[in-house]
Enzyme design. Structure first.
Site, PDB file in Angstrom:
ATOM      1  N   GLY A   8       0.849  -1.243   0.083  1.00  0.00           N
ATOM      2  CA  GLY A   8       0.052  -0.103   0.002  1.00  0.00           C
ATOM      3  C   GLY A   8       1.002   1.387   0.093  1.00  0.00           C
ATOM      4  N   ASP A  48      11.657  -6.730   8.634  1.00  0.00           N
ATOM      5  CA  ASP A  48      12.046  -5.598   7.703  1.00  0.00           C
ATOM      6  C   ASP A  48      12.565  -4.369   8.327  1.00  0.00           C
ATOM      7  OD1 ASP A  48      12.595  -4.939   5.034  1.00  0.00           O
ATOM      8  OD2 ASP A  48      10.818  -4.291   4.685  1.00  0.00           O
TER       9      ASP A  48
END
Length: 304
Positions: A35, A141
């Protein structure tokens, strides 16, 4: 469903289908794996709003935001605000809203700072990782793109890669990934995040990053050897790669000892040394205060 072009112009109105809350786009903040994040405002208050196409993936992030709003009494990441659907041209796009953290990008904050700040920021990351790992998750991440510095505190701004310990890492960036460099698997464990912390430290002196060559381990070791970092930092990085530290706590304690040692003022053997530039001494005292705050010690006790 055709992937939409989420290049929303300033002033675009996003109205929730269910909650009917209205958000007005100010500007784009960034783009993630599932997104796009925009700075929005509602009733004069600024928020970060992430809109995408995969409801299930966004809901995982929403659940993480809710879970980490207070982990063991410590706030990790931005606070969750709202979740809803946005209908545009008869298509439905999920979105969620979170606290907007205003700060500087990690790399911008460190420009012009003493090398001690590299260690300070790493210690702050490790301190938060302690709490995250104890709750059964790894960040996954972990990279500078997902970090901001606000009021001299490192803040996480994206929890999309958070993974339960024992599961396969779901999102990663090669430069920070131990698997890419041949230092382990992509199975989520605390050491995965510790490796990423060392690569963030490396990136402070290699801002353009670098790629693995034929021998990834040798490439990394050579880069560390030539890195313009204090030797004590380089030693901790190398020890982490060798697996010496088994938790964020162990690595933070080792780094803290180095920082406290480096924060000691030089011997004032001459009048010239007493008249050291005021801004330099001020920064050194500030660095000392932050380091010692982790141990509940007043910086002034060290400097007096």
């Amino acid at each position: 469903m055709k992937k939409p072009d989420f290049n929303l112009a300033a002033g675009t109105t996003i109205r929730g289908k269910w909650g009917h809350h209205v958000y007005h786009v100010v500007r784009k903040l960034g783009e993630g794996a599932c997104g796009v994040v925009y700075l929005c405002q509602k009733n004069g208050v600024l928020y970060a709003l992430k809109v995408g196409t995969e409801s299930s993936r966004l809901m995982l992030e929403v659940n993480m935001l809710k879970k980490f709003s207070k982990v063991q009494g410590v706030k990790l990441g931005p606070s969750f605000v709202d979740v809803d659907d946005w209908i545009v041209n008869n298509e439905t796009y999920p979105f969620y809203v979170m606290e907007f953290i205003e700060g500087q990008p990690f790399s911008v904050f460190l420009k012009g700072k003493k090398k001690e700040w590299v260690g300070i920021c790493a210690m702050q990351l490790l301190s938060d990782l302690e709490h995250l790992h104890r709750s059964g998750y790894v960040f996954g991440d972990l990279k500078t793109d997902n970090l901001l510095v606000a009021d001299s505190k490192v803040q996480w701004i994206d929890v999309g890669g958070v993974t339960a310990i024992g599961r396969a890492i779901k999102e990663y960036t090669e430069f920070y990934d131990r698997g890419y460099w041949g230092y382990g698997s992509r199975r989520a464990d605390p050491l995965y995040d510790l490796f990423a912390v060392t690569m963030i430290m490396m990136e402070t002196v290699y801002p353009n990053r670098f790629d693995a060559q034929k021998d990834p381990k040798k490439t990394l070791q050579d880069k560390l050897k030539s890195a313009p970092l204090p030797s004590e930092y380089k030693k901790i990085i190398a020890e982490c790669w060798r697996g010496k530290y088994h938790s964020a706590t162990e690595m933070k304690e080792a780094l803290g000892q180095v920082l406290m040692k480096r924060a000691q003022p030089p011997k004032r053997s001459s009048r010239k040394s007493v008249q050291t530039d005021a801004s330099e001494w001020g920064e050194m005292i500030g660095v000392s205060a932050i380091v010692l705050a982790f141990y509940g010690i007043s910086a002034w006790n060290l400097w007096l």
